[in-house]
Design a protein around this motif. Structure first.
Motif, PDB file in Angstrom:
ATOM      1  N   ASN A 237       9.422   4.624   8.733  1.00 32.01           N
ATOM      2  CA  ASN A 237      10.128   3.379   9.064  1.00 32.01           C
ATOM      3  C   ASN A 237       9.801   2.275   8.063  1.00 32.01           C
ATOM      4  N   THR A 238       8.527   2.197   7.677  1.00 33.78           N
ATOM      5  CA  THR A 238       8.110   1.174   6.715  1.00 33.78           C
ATOM      6  C   THR A 238       8.777   1.407   5.366  1.00 33.78           C
ATOM      7  N   SER A 239       8.868   2.665   4.964  1.00 34.16           N
ATOM      8  CA  SER A 239       9.533   3.011   3.703  1.00 34.16           C
ATOM      9  C   SER A 239      10.992   2.575   3.720  1.00 34.16           C
TER      10      SER A 239
ATOM     11  N   ILE B 135      12.292   0.174   5.625  1.00 35.74           N
ATOM     12  CA  ILE B 135      12.316  -1.291   5.627  1.00 35.74           C
ATOM     13  C   ILE B 135      12.116  -1.828   4.216  1.00 35.74           C
ATOM     14  N   MET B 136      11.183  -1.205   3.473  1.00 31.60           N
ATOM     15  CA  MET B 136      10.931  -1.633   2.090  1.00 31.60           C
ATOM     16  C   MET B 136      12.165  -1.486   1.224  1.00 31.60           C
ATOM     17  N   ARG B 137      12.833  -0.344   1.336  1.00 34.40           N
ATOM     18  CA  ARG B 137      14.032  -0.125   0.523  1.00 34.40           C
ATOM     19  C   ARG B 137      15.088  -1.178   0.829  1.00 34.40           C
ATOM     20  N   HIS B 138      15.200  -1.533   2.101  1.00 34.12           N
ATOM     21  CA  HIS B 138      16.166  -2.560   2.502  1.00 34.12           C
ATOM     22  C   HIS B 138      15.759  -3.917   1.925  1.00 34.12           C
ATOM     23  N   LYS B 139      14.483  -4.270   2.051  1.00 31.29           N
ATOM     24  CA  LYS B 139      13.993  -5.550   1.533  1.00 31.29           C
ATOM     25  C   LYS B 139      14.209  -5.676   0.033  1.00 31.29           C
ATOM     26  N   LEU B 140      13.983  -4.568  -0.670  1.00 31.05           N
ATOM     27  CA  LEU B 140      14.012  -4.584  -2.134  1.00 31.05           C
ATOM     28  C   LEU B 140      15.377  -4.252  -2.716  1.00 31.05           C
ATOM     29  N   GLY B 141      16.316  -3.875  -1.845  1.00 33.02           N
ATOM     30  CA  GLY B 141      17.672  -3.584  -2.301  1.00 33.02           C
ATOM     31  C   GLY B 141      17.784  -2.308  -3.119  1.00 33.02           C
ATOM     32  N   VAL B 142      16.954  -1.310  -2.776  1.00 36.27           N
ATOM     33  CA  VAL B 142      17.033  -0.020  -3.473  1.00 36.27           C
ATOM     34  C   VAL B 142      17.336   1.064  -2.453  1.00 36.27           C
TER      35      VAL B 142
ATOM     36  N   HIS C 175      -4.142   6.450   7.847  1.00 35.58           N
ATOM     37  CA  HIS C 175      -4.434   6.560   9.272  1.00 35.58           C
ATOM     38  C   HIS C 175      -3.310   5.976  10.128  1.00 35.58           C
ATOM     39  N   SER C 176      -2.093   6.358   9.793  1.00 38.97           N
ATOM     40  CA  SER C 176      -0.931   5.863  10.531  1.00 38.97           C
ATOM     41  C   SER C 176      -0.025   7.046  10.855  1.00 38.97           C
ATOM     42  N   SER C 177       0.921   6.847  11.769  1.00 31.33           N
ATOM     43  CA  SER C 177       1.808   7.947  12.132  1.00 31.33           C
ATOM     44  C   SER C 177       2.884   8.151  11.058  1.00 31.33           C
ATOM     45  N   TYR C 178       3.386   9.373  10.996  1.00 33.48           N
ATOM     46  CA  TYR C 178       4.458   9.679  10.041  1.00 33.48           C
ATOM     47  C   TYR C 178       5.664   8.778  10.310  1.00 33.48           C
ATOM     48  N   LYS C 179       5.976   8.595  11.588  1.00 33.75           N
ATOM     49  CA  LYS C 179       7.142   7.783  11.952  1.00 33.75           C
ATOM     50  C   LYS C 179       6.992   6.346  11.449  1.00 33.75           C
ATOM     51  N   THR C 180       5.799   5.791  11.587  1.00 32.40           N
ATOM     52  CA  THR C 180       5.556   4.420  11.127  1.00 32.40           C
ATOM     53  C   THR C 180       5.723   4.310   9.623  1.00 32.40           C
ATOM     54  N   VAL C 181       5.179   5.295   8.900  1.00 28.48           N
ATOM     55  CA  VAL C 181       5.284   5.278   7.438  1.00 28.48           C
ATOM     56  C   VAL C 181       6.739   5.421   7.002  1.00 28.48           C
TER      57      VAL C 181
ATOM     58  N   GLU D 278       0.837  -1.210   0.000  1.00 32.75           N
ATOM     59  CA  GLU D 278       0.000   0.000   0.000  1.00 32.75           C
ATOM     60  C   GLU D 278       0.869   1.256   0.000  1.00 32.75           C
ATOM     61  N   ILE D 279       1.860   1.279   0.874  1.00 31.87           N
ATOM     62  CA  ILE D 279       2.744   2.447   0.962  1.00 31.87           C
ATOM     63  C   ILE D 279       3.554   2.604  -0.314  1.00 31.87           C
ATOM     64  N   LEU D 280       4.029   1.494  -0.868  1.00 31.93           N
ATOM     65  CA  LEU D 280       4.774   1.540  -2.129  1.00 31.93           C
ATOM     66  C   LEU D 280       3.898   2.128  -3.235  1.00 31.93           C
ATOM     67  N   ARG D 281       2.652   1.711  -3.292  1.00 38.42           N
ATOM     68  CA  ARG D 281       1.723   2.208  -4.319  1.00 38.42           C
ATOM     69  C   ARG D 281       1.525   3.720  -4.184  1.00 38.42           C
ATOM     70  N   LEU D 282       1.393   4.189  -2.952  1.00 35.48           N
ATOM     71  CA  LEU D 282       1.161   5.619  -2.733  1.00 35.48           C
ATOM     72  C   LEU D 282       2.417   6.443  -3.023  1.00 35.48           C
TER      73      LEU D 282
END
Length: 206
Positions: free
Chosen positions: A179-181, A183-190, A171-177, A152-156
Protein backbone atom coordinates in the motif's frame (compact mmCIF):
# COMPACT_ATOMS: atom_id res chain seq x y z
CA UNK A 1 30.03 9.66 27.94
CA UNK A 2 29.61 6.68 25.65
CA UNK A 3 28.99 7.43 21.97
CA UNK A 4 27.80 4.78 19.53
CA UNK A 5 28.82 5.37 15.90
CA UNK A 6 26.85 3.27 13.40
CA UNK A 7 28.48 3.57 9.98
CA UNK A 8 29.63 0.95 7.49
CA UNK A 9 32.68 2.98 6.41
CA UNK A 10 35.54 2.24 8.81
CA UNK A 11 37.30 5.45 7.82
CA UNK A 12 34.34 7.46 9.15
CA UNK A 13 34.43 5.67 12.51
CA UNK A 14 38.21 6.18 12.62
CA UNK A 15 37.72 9.87 11.90
CA UNK A 16 35.22 10.14 14.73
CA UNK A 17 37.69 8.47 17.09
CA UNK A 18 40.37 10.94 16.01
CA UNK A 19 38.09 13.90 16.76
CA UNK A 20 37.82 12.78 20.37
CA UNK A 21 41.30 11.30 20.78
CA UNK A 22 42.27 13.89 23.41
CA UNK A 23 39.06 13.56 25.41
CA UNK A 24 39.40 10.78 27.98
CA UNK A 25 35.78 11.25 29.06
CA UNK A 26 34.38 10.03 25.76
CA UNK A 27 34.20 6.31 25.00
CA UNK A 28 33.40 5.52 21.36
CA UNK A 29 31.85 2.19 20.38
CA UNK A 30 31.15 1.16 16.80
CA UNK A 31 28.73 -0.85 14.69
CA UNK A 32 28.65 -1.31 10.92
CA UNK A 33 24.93 -1.84 10.23
CA UNK A 34 21.49 -1.41 11.75
CA UNK A 35 21.29 -4.93 13.17
CA UNK A 36 24.62 -4.76 15.02
CA UNK A 37 23.85 -1.16 15.99
CA UNK A 38 20.62 -2.25 17.65
CA UNK A 39 22.45 -5.07 19.45
CA UNK A 40 25.27 -2.80 20.70
CA UNK A 41 22.69 -0.23 21.83
CA UNK A 42 21.02 -2.87 24.00
CA UNK A 43 24.33 -4.14 25.39
CA UNK A 44 26.27 -0.91 25.97
CA UNK A 45 23.52 1.67 26.60
CA UNK A 46 25.27 4.61 24.89
CA UNK A 47 24.52 8.19 25.90
CA UNK A 48 24.58 9.38 22.28
CA UNK A 49 23.98 7.49 19.02
CA UNK A 50 25.39 8.81 15.74
CA UNK A 51 23.63 6.99 12.89
CA UNK A 52 24.58 7.11 9.22
CA UNK A 53 21.43 7.34 7.10
CA UNK A 54 22.78 5.10 4.30
CA UNK A 55 23.48 1.83 6.09
CA UNK A 56 23.85 -1.45 4.16
CA UNK A 57 20.47 -3.03 4.99
CA UNK A 58 17.84 -0.79 6.54
CA UNK A 59 18.66 2.90 6.89
CA UNK A 60 19.53 5.05 9.85
CA UNK A 61 15.92 6.28 9.81
CA UNK A 62 14.67 2.76 10.47
CA UNK A 63 17.37 2.14 13.09
CA UNK A 64 16.41 5.38 14.85
CA UNK A 65 12.81 4.16 15.03
CA UNK A 66 13.96 0.87 16.54
CA UNK A 67 16.23 2.48 19.12
CA UNK A 68 13.51 4.92 20.20
CA UNK A 69 11.09 2.00 20.52
CA UNK A 70 13.60 0.34 22.87
CA UNK A 71 14.29 3.57 24.78
CA UNK A 72 12.20 6.66 24.12
CA UNK A 73 14.90 8.82 25.74
CA UNK A 74 17.62 7.72 23.27
CA UNK A 75 19.60 10.71 22.01
CA UNK A 76 20.18 10.32 18.29
CA UNK A 77 22.19 12.34 15.76
CA UNK A 78 21.76 11.51 12.07
CA UNK A 79 24.84 11.63 9.87
CA UNK A 80 24.67 11.80 6.06
CA UNK A 81 26.61 12.44 2.88
CA UNK A 82 23.49 14.19 1.62
CA UNK A 83 23.03 17.73 2.95
CA UNK A 84 19.62 18.18 1.30
CA UNK A 85 17.38 19.87 3.90
CA UNK A 86 14.72 17.22 3.25
CA UNK A 87 16.97 14.62 4.90
CA UNK A 88 17.49 16.86 7.94
CA UNK A 89 13.75 17.48 8.19
CA UNK A 90 12.99 13.74 8.03
CA UNK A 91 15.68 13.02 10.64
CA UNK A 92 13.96 15.42 13.02
CA UNK A 93 10.57 13.91 12.14
CA UNK A 94 11.76 10.43 13.08
CA UNK A 95 12.99 11.67 16.48
CA UNK A 96 16.65 12.61 16.02
CA UNK A 97 17.99 15.45 18.16
CA UNK A 98 20.59 16.48 15.59
CA UNK A 99 21.66 16.21 11.96
CA UNK A 100 25.19 16.59 10.62
CA UNK A 101 26.41 16.42 7.03
CA UNK A 102 29.57 14.40 6.37
CA UNK A 103 30.55 17.03 3.81
CA UNK A 104 30.52 19.80 6.44
CA UNK A 105 33.04 20.87 9.06
CA UNK A 106 34.17 17.84 11.15
CA UNK A 107 33.74 19.94 14.28
CA UNK A 108 30.00 20.14 13.54
CA UNK A 109 29.86 16.55 14.81
CA UNK A 110 31.77 17.45 17.97
CA UNK A 111 29.38 20.33 18.63
CA UNK A 112 26.36 18.16 17.88
CA UNK A 113 27.45 15.46 20.34
CA UNK A 114 28.16 17.96 23.09
CA UNK A 115 24.91 19.88 22.55
CA UNK A 116 22.69 16.78 22.36
CA UNK A 117 24.45 15.31 25.42
CA UNK A 118 23.35 18.42 27.35
CA UNK A 119 19.77 17.76 26.33
CA UNK A 120 19.76 20.23 23.44
CA UNK A 121 19.28 19.89 19.70
CA UNK A 122 21.70 20.63 16.89
CA UNK A 123 21.68 21.58 13.23
CA UNK A 124 24.72 23.14 11.52
CA UNK A 125 23.98 26.80 10.77
CA UNK A 126 24.20 26.29 7.00
CA UNK A 127 21.59 23.50 7.01
CA UNK A 128 19.32 25.36 9.44
CA UNK A 129 19.39 28.38 7.12
CA UNK A 130 18.63 26.23 4.08
CA UNK A 131 15.60 24.75 5.84
CA UNK A 132 14.42 28.15 7.07
CA UNK A 133 14.77 29.84 3.69
CA UNK A 134 14.12 26.91 1.34
CA UNK A 135 10.63 28.14 0.49
CA UNK A 136 9.15 26.79 -2.74
CA UNK A 137 12.32 24.89 -3.70
CA UNK A 138 11.87 22.62 -0.66
CA UNK A 139 8.29 21.82 -1.65
CA UNK A 140 9.33 21.20 -5.27
CA UNK A 141 11.78 18.46 -4.32
CA UNK A 142 9.98 15.17 -5.09
CA UNK A 143 11.19 13.49 -1.90
CA UNK A 144 9.82 16.34 0.24
CA UNK A 145 6.42 14.72 -0.37
CA UNK A 146 7.54 11.49 1.32
CA UNK A 147 7.54 10.53 4.99
CA UNK A 148 10.69 8.97 6.47
CA UNK A 149 9.04 5.52 6.27
CA UNK A 150 8.19 6.08 2.60
CA UNK A 151 11.78 7.16 1.96
CA UNK A 152 12.94 3.94 3.62
CA UNK A 153 10.77 1.81 1.35
CA UNK A 154 11.83 3.80 -1.71
CA UNK A 155 15.49 3.25 -0.80
CA UNK A 156 14.97 -0.50 -0.44
CA UNK A 157 13.07 -0.72 -3.74
CA UNK A 158 15.95 1.08 -5.44
CA UNK A 159 18.33 -1.48 -3.89
CA UNK A 160 16.43 -4.21 -5.72
CA UNK A 161 14.52 -5.61 -2.75
CA UNK A 162 11.15 -7.23 -3.34
CA UNK A 163 8.11 -6.06 -1.37
CA UNK A 164 8.21 -9.26 0.69
CA UNK A 165 11.90 -8.70 1.51
CA UNK A 166 11.14 -5.09 2.46
CA UNK A 167 8.29 -6.15 4.76
CA UNK A 168 10.69 -8.53 6.55
CA UNK A 169 13.47 -5.93 6.81
CA UNK A 170 11.31 -3.16 8.25
CA UNK A 171 9.16 -5.43 10.43
CA UNK A 172 5.94 -4.53 8.65
CA UNK A 173 3.23 -6.49 6.85
CA UNK A 174 3.42 -7.17 3.12
CA UNK A 175 0.07 -5.43 2.68
CA UNK A 176 1.32 -2.27 4.40
CA UNK A 177 4.46 -2.17 2.27
CA UNK A 178 2.47 -2.75 -0.94
CA UNK A 179 0.00 0.00 0.00
CA UNK A 180 2.84 2.39 0.85
CA UNK A 181 4.51 1.65 -2.48
CA UNK A 182 1.27 2.46 -4.28
CA UNK A 183 0.82 5.70 -2.30
CA UNK A 184 4.40 6.72 -3.15
CA UNK A 185 3.87 6.19 -6.86
CA UNK A 186 0.75 8.34 -6.68
CA UNK A 187 2.52 11.09 -4.70
CA UNK A 188 5.47 11.13 -7.08
CA UNK A 189 3.46 10.81 -10.28
CA UNK A 190 5.15 7.62 -11.48
CA UNK A 191 3.65 4.33 -12.56
CA UNK A 192 6.36 1.71 -12.30
CA UNK A 193 9.01 0.51 -9.88
CA UNK A 194 11.65 1.35 -12.50
CA UNK A 195 10.54 4.99 -12.42
CA UNK A 196 10.68 4.91 -8.62
CA UNK A 197 14.27 3.63 -8.77
CA UNK A 198 15.31 6.36 -11.21
CA UNK A 199 13.75 9.03 -8.99
CA UNK A 200 15.47 7.59 -5.90
CA UNK A 201 18.89 7.69 -7.59
CA UNK A 202 18.36 11.23 -8.89
CA UNK A 203 17.48 12.48 -5.41
CA UNK A 204 20.17 10.68 -3.42
CA UNK A 205 17.83 8.27 -1.67
CA UNK A 206 19.45 5.07 -2.95
Amino acid sequence: MRVLIVDDHRIVASGCRALFADDAEIDIVEAADAESGERVFGERHPDICVLDINLPTVSGFELARRLLALDSSARIIMFSMNDDPVFAARAIEVGAKGFVSKTGDPHDLVEAIREVAKGGVYLPAAIAQRIAFAGPSFAQSPISKLTSREMEILRLISAGKSLSEISWLIHSSYKTVANTSSIMRHKLGVRTSAELVRLAIENGVS
